[in-house]
Design a protein around this motif. Structure first.
Motif, PDB file in Angstrom:
ATOM      1  N   GLN A 294      36.022  46.723  32.157  1.00  0.00           N
ATOM      2  CA  GLN A 294      35.378  47.866  32.807  1.00  0.00           C
ATOM      3  C   GLN A 294      35.279  49.056  31.863  1.00  0.00           C
ATOM      4  O   GLN A 294      34.232  49.714  31.774  1.00  0.00           O
ATOM      5  N   CYS A 329      33.874  46.464  40.757  1.00  0.00           N
ATOM      6  CA  CYS A 329      34.914  46.517  39.724  1.00  0.00           C
ATOM      7  C   CYS A 329      36.297  46.566  40.378  1.00  0.00           C
ATOM      8  O   CYS A 329      36.542  47.409  41.247  1.00  0.00           O
ATOM      9  N   ASP A 331      40.192  47.226  39.862  1.00  0.00           N
ATOM     10  CA  ASP A 331      41.065  47.873  38.895  1.00  0.00           C
ATOM     11  C   ASP A 331      42.526  47.471  39.061  1.00  0.00           C
ATOM     12  O   ASP A 331      43.141  46.944  38.144  1.00  0.00           O
TER      13      ASP A 331
END
Length: 480
Positions: A294, A329, A331
Motif C-alpha cells: 500500500q 486496502c 492495513d
C-alpha cells in the motif's frame, strides 16, 4: 592486474543476491548493488551479518533498483562501516527507505529508536541521480569514473548503469555496463528499455535467458479468463505478489479489466444460467492485503511523472489505475484475519493480492492455509518462484492428479484449489529482450558476463549470443 576489473559477491549462480564490485585500480572501486540471497535456505528479511568483502576503498554504492535481492545487504554494508554515497535514480531514492524500513523491522529490530537512527543514516547517504545524465563518482590522480543511469523497465526507478572510466595518458574511456534487472517491453506503466550505446564489458542478467514471454494482449486475456473462471465458481483468486513492481502492474491491468466489464452492466456478460450473468462487476472487491504494498502503491501514484504515455493518458481521462473504487486496502492484522475468515466462509467472489511473492511468509500464507483445501478458489502465480519455496512447491502441483499436500509452517495441508501460472507477467526481459539489449546498441557489447540466472538459463543465453554473433566480430562470453 589489468583495470578496470570485476569481482562478484553474489548473484552469479542464482537469481538473487546481486552484488558486483568494479575495481578501478588497486585501491579504488565501485559497488553495484548489495543484494540479499533469497533462495530457500536464505533468510527472508535483510542481512544483519557481516558482508564478505572489505568496504575500504569503495567510492560509492550504485543501486540499480530497490528489490531486496539488490539492496537487502545494505544494512550489513553500513554495519561494516561504509559511509559513502548510495547513488540511485530519483524514484528509487523515494522507494528505497520504504523497502528497507519494512525489511529492517522484520529481520533486525522493531525498536522505533533503532529504526529512526537507521533511516536517518540511510537518507543521509542517498543521492538521487537523474536519468540520462553523467555523474562523476570519483576523480583522483587523473583517474576519472562517471556513471549514467538509464531506464531499465523492470520497476519504477529501475536503471541499468553505464560506467565510464578514464585513465591518465589514455585517450579512450573504458565503458562497463551493469544491466541490473531488465524489464519486459509490455510493462503497462513503464517506458521500454533502450540498449546501451556501447559496452566494452556488459554484466548482463540472465533470469529468463532460456525462454520467451507471451505478449501483453495474450497475458491480459489469460488474466481476464482466470477472473471469469474464479468468479463463476464464487471463489477467491489469490495472487501472491511482490509488494514492489508486480503489485502495481497487476492493479493497473485488473482496473482496466473490471472497468471494461462494469461498462457492460449486470446481465450483459452472459445469459440464462451463466453465473456471470447476474454479477455486478463494479462490486467485485480487489483486496490489497499488504501494508508495504500500500505504501509503495501510494509512492508509485505520486511518481506518475515517470509513467509511460499510456498510463498518463488513463490518469488524464479521470481514471485512477492504482486507486480505483473497488480497491480495498487492508492495513491491520486484525482486519486481515477478518477478511481471511470472511472469504473462507462465504461465496462472495474476490481478488486478493497479498505478499509475499514466493509464499515463504507474509499474509498470503494465512489465505493459503484457509483456502488450499477448497476447489472453488484459485492461486495464480505471476512471477518467478525460487526453488524450495512454498510457492515453487504449489506451482509444481499445477495439473497434478491425485492426493497432494504441502507443508506450511510445519503443518501439512491438502491442496485442492486450482493452481495457475500466468505467463507474460514477468518483470524480467526474455531471451529476445536480453539479446537485443546486448547486441543492438550503436556498438554491441564486446564482452558479456552472464549473472543473475540459473545454470540452464545462462547456458541457453550464451548459446543464443554466440549464434547471433557468429557472422560478426567475436564476442567473449563468460559465466562467473
Amino acid at each position: 592486474m589489468e583495470f578496470p576489473s570485476l569481482s562478484h559477491h553474489g548473484g552469479t549462480r542464482s537469481v538473487t543476491g546481486s552484488c558486483h564490485q568494479l575495481h578501478l585500480d588497486s585501491t579504488v572501486s565501485l559497488l553495484i548493488d548489495c543484494g540479499l540471497n533469497q533462495d530457500a535456505d536464505a533468510q527472508s528479511g535483510v542481512a544483519s551479518g557481516p558482508v564478505s568483502f572489505e568496504v575500504g576503498g569503495i567510492q560509492a554504492l550504485v543501486v540499480t533498483h530497490v528489490h531486496l535481492d539488490h539492496v537487502g545487504r545494505i544494512p550489513a554494508l553500513l554495519a561494516a562501516g561504509y559511509r559513502g554515497p548510495i547513488l540511485c535514480s530519483e524514484p528509487s531514492a523515494k522507494l528505497l527507505p520504504l523497502v528497507l524500513e519494512d525489511a529492517y523491522k522484520l529481520a533486525i529490530s522493531s525498536n522505533p529508536v533503532e529504526i529512526d537512527r537507521y533511516l536517518a543514516l540511510l537518507r543521509k547517504l542517498i543521492v538521487a541521480v537523474p536519468f540520462e545524465q553523467w555523474y562523476t563518482v570519483t576523480e583522483r590522480n587523473g583517474l576519472v569514473c562517471s556513471i549514467r543511469l538509464q531506464r531499465a523497465g523492470h520497476l519504477l526507478g529501475s536503471a541499468y548503469v553505464e560506467c565510464d572510466v578514464r585513465y591518465p595518458g589514455v585517450d579512450d574511456t573504458s565503458r562497463v555496463v551493469f544491466s541490473g534487472d531488465l524489464g519486459a517491453p509490455c510493462n503497462p506503466l513503464l517506458r521500454a528499455v533502450k540498449p546501451p550505446e556501447r559496452a566494452d564489458i556488459l554484466v548482463l542478467e540472465s533470469t529468463y535467458g532460456d525462454r520467451m514471454h507471451t505478449g501483453r494482449n495474450a497475458r491480459r486475456q489469460h488474466l481476464e479468463a482466470a477472473i471469469d473462471r474464479a468468479l463463476a465458481d464464487r471463489g477467491t483468486i489469490l495472487i501472491p505478489a511482490f509488494s514492489l513492481g508486480r503489485t502495481q502492474e497487476l492493479l493497473y491491468e485488473i482496473e482496466d479489466i473490471l472497468h471494461g466489464k462494469s461498462l457492460l452492466g449486470p446481465g450483459e456478460k452472459g445469459r440464462g444460467d451463466d453465473p456471470l450473468a447476474t454479477l455486478d462487476w463494479s462490486q467485485v472487491p480487489v483486496i490489497l492485503d499488504s501494508p508495504l504494498a500500500q505504501r509503495i502503491t501510494t509512492a508509485y501514484a505520486e511518481l506518475h511523472e515517470y509513467w509511460n504515455c499510456e498510463a498518463k493518458q488513463r490518469l488524464q481521462a479521470g481514471r485512477h489505475p492504482l486507486g480505483f473504487g473497488q480497491l480495498v486496502c487492508i492495513d491491520t492484522h486484525a482486519k486481515h484475519r477478518q477478511v481471511v475468515n470472511y472469504l473462507k466462509s462465504t461465496g462472495r467472489p474476490a481478488i486478493v493480492i497479498a505478499g509475499n511473492g514466493m509464499c515463504s511468509g507474509g499474509r498470503i500464507v494465512n489465505y493459503l492455509k484457509a483456502m488450499l483445501g477448497d476447489p472453488r478458489h484459485e492461486v495464480m502465480f505471476v512471477g518467478y518462484q525460487a526453488k524450495g519455496t512454498p510457492g515453487a512447491v504449489i506451482q509444481a502441483s499445477e495439473g497434478a492428479q491425485g492426493f497432494v499436500q504441502i507443508d506450511l509452517d510445519g503443518r501439512m495441508y491438502d491442496l485442492n484449489l486450482k493452481v495457475m501460472s500466468l505467463d507474460g507477467y514477468s518483470g524480467h526481459a526474455d531471451q529476445a529482450g536480453l539479446l537485443s539489449f546486448a547486441l543492438e546498441g550503436e556498438q554491441p557489447a564486446r564482452e558479456v558476463i552472464l549473472v543473475h540466472g540459473e545454470a540452464r538459463a545462462k547456458a541457453a543465453l550464451a548459446a543464443a549470443l554466440r549464434e547471433a554473433t557468429k557472422s560478426s566480430a567475436a564476442i567473449n562470453i563468460s559465466c562467473p
